[in-house]
Design a protein around this motif. Structure first.
Motif, PDB file in Angstrom:
ATOM      1  N   GLN A 181      -8.527  29.936  -3.349  1.00  0.00           N
ATOM      2  CA  GLN A 181      -8.561  29.943  -1.882  1.00  0.00           C
ATOM      3  C   GLN A 181      -7.158  29.858  -1.273  1.00  0.00           C
ATOM      4  O   GLN A 181      -7.005  29.630  -0.070  1.00  0.00           O
ATOM      5  CB  GLN A 181      -9.401  28.766  -1.362  1.00  0.00           C
ATOM      6  N   ASP A 182      -6.138  30.026  -2.116  1.00  0.00           N
ATOM      7  CA  ASP A 182      -4.739  29.923  -1.682  1.00  0.00           C
ATOM      8  C   ASP A 182      -4.379  28.527  -1.192  1.00  0.00           C
ATOM      9  O   ASP A 182      -3.435  28.352  -0.418  1.00  0.00           O
ATOM     10  CB  ASP A 182      -4.414  30.955  -0.590  1.00  0.00           C
ATOM     11  N   HIS A 183      -5.142  27.532  -1.631  1.00  0.00           N
ATOM     12  CA  HIS A 183      -4.793  26.146  -1.335  1.00  0.00           C
ATOM     13  C   HIS A 183      -3.795  25.661  -2.380  1.00  0.00           C
ATOM     14  O   HIS A 183      -3.887  26.019  -3.558  1.00  0.00           O
ATOM     15  CB  HIS A 183      -6.035  25.253  -1.360  1.00  0.00           C
ATOM     16  N   TYR A 184      -2.867  24.852  -1.940  1.00  0.00           N
ATOM     17  CA  TYR A 184      -1.873  24.300  -2.857  1.00  0.00           C
ATOM     18  C   TYR A 184      -2.387  22.981  -3.434  1.00  0.00           C
ATOM     19  O   TYR A 184      -2.856  22.109  -2.700  1.00  0.00           O
ATOM     20  CB  TYR A 184      -0.549  24.068  -2.131  1.00  0.00           C
ATOM     21  N   ARG A 185      -2.267  22.843  -4.755  1.00  0.00           N
ATOM     22  CA  ARG A 185      -2.705  21.628  -5.443  1.00  0.00           C
ATOM     23  C   ARG A 185      -1.622  21.163  -6.407  1.00  0.00           C
ATOM     24  O   ARG A 185      -0.815  21.960  -6.890  1.00  0.00           O
ATOM     25  CB  ARG A 185      -3.979  21.883  -6.251  1.00  0.00           C
ATOM     26  N   LEU A 186      -1.648  19.866  -6.697  1.00  0.00           N
ATOM     27  CA  LEU A 186      -0.735  19.334  -7.702  1.00  0.00           C
ATOM     28  C   LEU A 186      -1.208  19.721  -9.094  1.00  0.00           C
ATOM     29  O   LEU A 186      -2.405  19.741  -9.373  1.00  0.00           O
ATOM     30  CB  LEU A 186      -0.664  17.810  -7.623  1.00  0.00           C
ATOM     31  N   THR A 187      -0.267  20.014  -9.968  1.00  0.00           N
ATOM     32  CA  THR A 187      -0.589  20.162 -11.386  1.00  0.00           C
ATOM     33  C   THR A 187      -0.620  18.762 -12.002  1.00  0.00           C
ATOM     34  O   THR A 187      -0.451  17.760 -11.306  1.00  0.00           O
ATOM     35  CB  THR A 187       0.478  21.007 -12.097  1.00  0.00           C
ATOM     36  N   LEU A 188      -0.802  18.678 -13.294  1.00  0.00           N
ATOM     37  CA  LEU A 188      -0.819  17.380 -13.976  1.00  0.00           C
ATOM     38  C   LEU A 188       0.572  16.941 -14.428  1.00  0.00           C
ATOM     39  O   LEU A 188       0.706  15.975 -15.180  1.00  0.00           O
ATOM     40  CB  LEU A 188      -1.755  17.441 -15.190  1.00  0.00           C
ATOM     41  N   LYS A 189       1.597  17.627 -13.949  1.00  0.00           N
ATOM     42  CA  LYS A 189       2.947  17.310 -14.419  1.00  0.00           C
ATOM     43  C   LYS A 189       3.378  15.898 -14.043  1.00  0.00           C
ATOM     44  O   LYS A 189       3.901  15.152 -14.881  1.00  0.00           O
ATOM     45  CB  LYS A 189       3.951  18.323 -13.863  1.00  0.00           C
TER      46      LYS A 189
END
Length: 268
Positions: A55-63
């Motif tokens: 949906q073109d939403h920005y999310r954090l990775t698990l980094k």
């Protein structure tokens, strides 16, 4: 605000929205222009900290979480403490959590749960610790001067606490300090449906005797479970187990400090 401050604001915003946010929402909530928000997110994505979903939403990775876990593992803190939490969870059959004191707030760092056939209670470690509705927060407040406790409480909307906490949450400063006075006398905190409905929690402060001012806690240890199981006939035994475990955790914390040469955990 500094350039780097905008990056941290963006990361902290995404941390509190695991479902992700649109570019426009990030721009609005961080109070920066769309172009600036896009530039920040592009840089974070290149470094592997964020990604865009379908949906073109920005999310954090698990980094970031993996960095924190790796750091604790490398220092040996988790290796030293986890068996103690596991033992307490096995002894009580309930959910156990350890928090670190980080200047003007508490941060959850480790947890353990004993599997039982009944109702399970478990919470995420990234959950914010509200000082006046949690057993961990109240026992921490009880270890400091009233003036400092008042400064910490001033950051919260006390009168409307029940809008974001449990039905038994205190809604006046006087009631909170009455609780603090009792905790100072007894050496532990008990909250029943103050943080959330149906949950009882007991907590004790953890002290590191190797520190110059050993009267200040380094953390808190708590036991939480459904109020139906945390009854008066079982609570006494849990409190005694908690007190013994808090002393052991403090002794092991001192050991970790001496071995690692570090004064605090990288969990803030």
């Amino acid at each position: 605000m500094s350039h780097i401050g905008r990056y941290f604001n963006t990361l902290e915003l995404l941390l509190s929205h695991p479902g992700g946010l649109a570019l426009s929402e990030i721009s609005e909530q961080t109070q920066v222009a769309m172009a600036t928000a896009h530039r920040i997110l592009s840089a974070l994505r290149e470094r592997g900290y964020v990604y865009q979903d379908e949906q073109d939403h920005y999310r954090l990775t698990l980094k970031i979480p993996s960095m924190g876990v790796s750091y604790i593992a490398e220092t040996g803190f988790a290796k030293i403490m986890q068996p103690l939490l596991n033992d307490l969870a096995s002894e009580t059959g309930e959910h156990v959590r350890l928090a670190e004191v980080a200047e003007d707030h508490l941060t959850w760092v480790l947890q353990a749960t004993k599997n039982t056939k009944g109702l399970q209670y478990r919470r995420a470690l990234d959950e914010k610790i509200i000082p006046h509705t949690t057993a961990a927060g109240k026992v921490w407040l009880s270890t400091m001067r009233d003036e400092r406790a008042m400064r910490i409480l001033a950051a919260w909307d006390i009168e409307n606490t029940r809008d974001y906490a449990g039905p038994n949450a205190r809604v006046s400063i006087r009631d909170i300090f009455d609780d603090i006075a009792l905790i100072r006398k007894e050496g532990y905190a008990v909250v029943r449906e103050e943080g959330e409905v149906g949950v009882c929690v007991v907590a004790a402060a953890v002290f590191d005797s190797s520190r110059p001012d050993s009267s200040l806690p380094v953390g808190t240890l708590s036991i939480a479970g459904p109020i139906a199981r945390m009854r008066e006939d079982t609570l006494g035994a849990h409190i005694e187990s908690l007190k013994r475990a808090a002393i052991k955790v403090g002794e092991h914390w001192a050991l970790w400090t001496s071995v690692s040469g570090k004064d605090s955990l990288p969990t803030r």
